[in-house]
Write an enzyme that holds these catalytic residues in place. Structure first.
Site, PDB file in Angstrom:
ATOM      1  N   GLU A   1       0.786  -1.282   0.043  1.00 36.74           N
ATOM      2  CA  GLU A   1      -0.071  -0.130   0.125  1.00 36.74           C
ATOM      3  C   GLU A   1       0.927   1.351   0.041  1.00 36.74           C
ATOM      4  O   GLU A   1       0.933   2.098   0.937  1.00 36.74           O
ATOM      5  CB  GLU A   1      -0.942   0.077   1.234  1.00 36.74           C
ATOM      6  CG  GLU A   1      -1.908  -1.325   1.277  1.00 36.74           C
ATOM      7  CD  GLU A   1      -3.116  -0.898   2.512  1.00 36.74           C
ATOM      8  OE1 GLU A   1      -2.857  -0.092   3.164  1.00 36.74           O
ATOM      9  OE2 GLU A   1      -3.950  -1.994   2.341  1.00 36.74           O
TER      10      GLU A   1
ATOM     11  N   GLU B   1      -5.088  -8.728   0.702  1.00 36.54           N
ATOM     12  CA  GLU B   1      -5.685  -8.417   2.009  1.00 36.54           C
ATOM     13  C   GLU B   1      -6.990  -8.527   1.956  1.00 36.54           C
ATOM     14  O   GLU B   1      -7.497  -7.800   0.661  1.00 36.54           O
ATOM     15  CB  GLU B   1      -4.994  -7.165   2.786  1.00 36.54           C
ATOM     16  CG  GLU B   1      -3.830  -7.236   3.380  1.00 36.54           C
ATOM     17  CD  GLU B   1      -3.353  -6.024   4.069  1.00 36.54           C
ATOM     18  OE1 GLU B   1      -4.166  -5.049   4.538  1.00 36.54           O
ATOM     19  OE2 GLU B   1      -2.096  -5.725   3.799  1.00 36.54           O
TER      20      GLU B   1
HETATM   21  C1  BGP Z   1      -4.213  -2.282   5.658  1.00 29.27           C
HETATM   22  C2  BGP Z   1      -2.880  -2.490   6.153  1.00 29.27           C
HETATM   23  C3  BGP Z   1      -2.387  -3.214   7.137  1.00 29.27           C
HETATM   24  C4  BGP Z   1      -3.621  -3.293   8.254  1.00 29.27           C
HETATM   25  C5  BGP Z   1      -4.970  -3.155   7.642  1.00 29.27           C
HETATM   26  C6  BGP Z   1      -6.208  -3.015   8.478  1.00 29.27           C
HETATM   27  O1  BGP Z   1      -4.223  -1.125   4.978  1.00 29.27           O
HETATM   28  O2  BGP Z   1      -1.936  -2.884   5.200  1.00 29.27           O
HETATM   29  O3  BGP Z   1      -1.161  -3.070   7.714  1.00 29.27           O
HETATM   30  O4  BGP Z   1      -3.401  -2.467   9.266  1.00 29.27           O
HETATM   31  O5  BGP Z   1      -5.097  -2.275   6.444  1.00 29.27           O
HETATM   32  O6  BGP Z   1      -6.639  -1.827   8.715  1.00 29.27           O
HETATM   33  P1  BGP Z   1      -6.534  -1.034  10.071  1.00 29.27           P
HETATM   34  O7  BGP Z   1      -5.263  -1.441  10.896  1.00 29.27           O
HETATM   35  O8  BGP Z   1      -6.309   0.448   9.812  1.00 29.27           O
HETATM   36  O9  BGP Z   1      -7.765  -1.036  10.807  1.00 29.27           O
END
Ligand code: BGP
Length: 464
Positions: A167, A365
């Site tokens: 990302e 993801e």
């Molecule tokens: C994505 C990232 C992760 C993780 C996930 C969950 O954007 O790659 O590292 O954190 O989101 O989101 P959040 O942690 O903001 O709830």
């Protein structure tokens, strides 16, 4: 009842990152990243004051954790090598303890029949490099390429799937526009420079990898489809195209096609914020594409034509080109505040098929963060997360449909394996197939979804 059968060699697994799971062990030689620095400066910014020092203690428990991966059906697992662990100051000597740790993790995964997918940058700039400007500084690009080559040299004999960034738009928007990551700047000009350097660093690492190694190298992007409020309203459509250019195509186009999208070029020229570059940089980007694309998908972006007035004196922002649109009746994950729109995953795969040469890709993801999951713990000690099973199933149905229509999607990784530390949200929202109890020294228990996922992976599909 419908059967959803996936290819026999489909990648089933989950994703995590070094900074969100490993924790620190006294004397491990790790240098500080921006997260360690920020936590020391402002611990109150982190949910419940929980910082990056402890996280889920993967360093301590990785052997047991890898067995749990097996028990939850993983044939693949993605994590990242922390730059500040391997090269504590970002540019100098390699930390031998880090080499030993990552070697053990990789060997243990392979011995358990789980293929490691390795990412190189997951929001974790070494503190020393940030002091010199981080991604704003051209020297960081060179340091990153050296870091990447060090990783390929040390681990490339066993790791055959590499990713240059996770990302990369997030450091741009979070660090330089909207202030939810360090260094908390607000500058469209800086944001553009950071994005350019990340793109260049990725292409340069890909060039090095292709010259010497025989695996695949890609990038992981959070593709957030931009839907106009009204498809028949040209102003809404144009606004959604700007949002798409800023947040998706700014990395997708260079990574896969080798050039930046027209709309983005137009904006940076109009605003006079064309990034600084050296002769030959664009050529490097043009010639070094990814082999494999990771797609992170959580939520759509809904957009309408700009109507809100700009506050006098406020900085120039991407949002000057569109307004966000709250669609009535949208389905929400109330804990994270994100819309759940399962068909988005299909729209992304279709777009990749039609406009990006049907590049080999996988869902890298997808997941659902839920606060207060302990209340769902049943008498048998297992968290009854039926909502997560539902979430995954409904997304997989669309992945299945896309594959049926020719998408080159090779796998599905959940975010995440075991509950982990989510940046400033720390352990607020839990995402894992496996619960982690912080009060019990990180005790692990497989959730209902983890057992369910094993049945899906074992039979390469499900019936619903
Ligand atoms: C994505 C990232 C992760 C993780 C996930 C969950 O954007 O790659 O590292 O954190 O989101 O989101 P959040 O942690 O903001 O709830």
């Amino acid at each position: 009842m419908t059967e959803y059968n996936f290819p026999k060699d489909f990648w089933w697994g989950s994703a995590a990152s070094g900074p969100q799971t490993e924790g620190h062990v006294a004397g491990d030689g790790k240098g500080d990243s921006i997260w360690d620095v920020w936590f020391k400066e402002a611990p109150d910014k982190f949910f419940d004051g929980v910082g990056p020092d402890k996280t889920s203690q993967f360093m301590k428990y990785f052997k047991e954790d890898i067995q749990l991966m097996k028990q939850t059906g993983h044939n693949t697992f993605r994590t990242s090598i922390q730059w500040s662990r391997l090269i504590p100051d970002g540019t100098g000597a390699v930390n031998a303890q880090a080499v030993e740790f990552y070697n053990q993790v990789i060997d243990e995964l392979l011995a358990t029949g789980i293929e490691p997918f390795m990412n190189l940058y997951h929001f974790d700039m070494p503190a020393k490099l940030q002091e010199e400007g981080g991604w704003l500084n051209r020297e960081t690009v060179d340091a990153y390429v050296k870091f990447a080559e060090t990783c390929f040299d040390l681990f490339g004999d066993r790791v055959k799937k590499w990713f240059t960034h996770n990302e990369p738009i997030v450091p741009v928007e979070a660090g330089y526009l909207y202030q939810f990551h360090y260094p908390l700047h607000v500058s469209f000009k800086e944001a553009v420079q950071v994005g350019f350097h990340e793109n260049l660093a990725s292409a340069m690492a890909i060039e090095k990898y292709h010259a010497t190694y025989d695996g695949q190298i890609g990038i992981i992007l959070n593709l957030t489809p931009s839907y106009p409020r009204d498809e028949n309203n040209p102003a809404d459509v144009s606004a959604s195209e700007y949002a798409d250019a800023f947040f998706n195509r700014s990395f997708l186009d260079p990574a896969v096609l080798g050039h930046f999208p027209e709309k983005l070029i137009e904006v940076v020229q109009d605003l006079n914020i064309v990034p600084e570059m050296l002769p030959g940089d664009l050529q490097i980007i043009a010639e070094n594409h990814v082999d494999l694309l990771g797609v992170n998908y959580y939520q759509p972006r809904r957009v309408k034509a700009k109507v809100s007035k700009k506050v006098a004196g406020s900085p120039v922002m991407p949002d000057d080109y569109f307004d966000n649109y709250e669609m009535p009746g949208r389905k929400m994950n109330p804990y994270r505040g994100w819309e759940i729109y399962e068909k988005g995953i299909y729209d992304i795969l279709k777009n990749l098929k039609e406009n990006y040469g049907n590049i080999e890709c996988y869902i890298s993801e997808n997941g659902m963060g839920v606060e207060g999951e302990e209340k769902f713990r049943g008498e048998n000690g297992e968290i009854q997360d039926d909502y997560r099973i539902e979430f995954v199933k409904e997304h997989l149905k669309y992945v299945h449909q896309a594959i049926g229509e020719g998408s080159n999607c090779r796998g599905y990784h959940m975010w995440t394996c075991m509950d982990n530390w989510s940046w400033t949200n720390a352990y607020k929202n839990r995402y894992g197939f496996i619960s982690v109890e912080l009060d019990h020294d990180g005790r692990r228990t497989i959730k209902k979804s983890g057992h369910w996922f094993k049945t899906v992976a074992d039979s390469a599909g499900f019936t619903d």
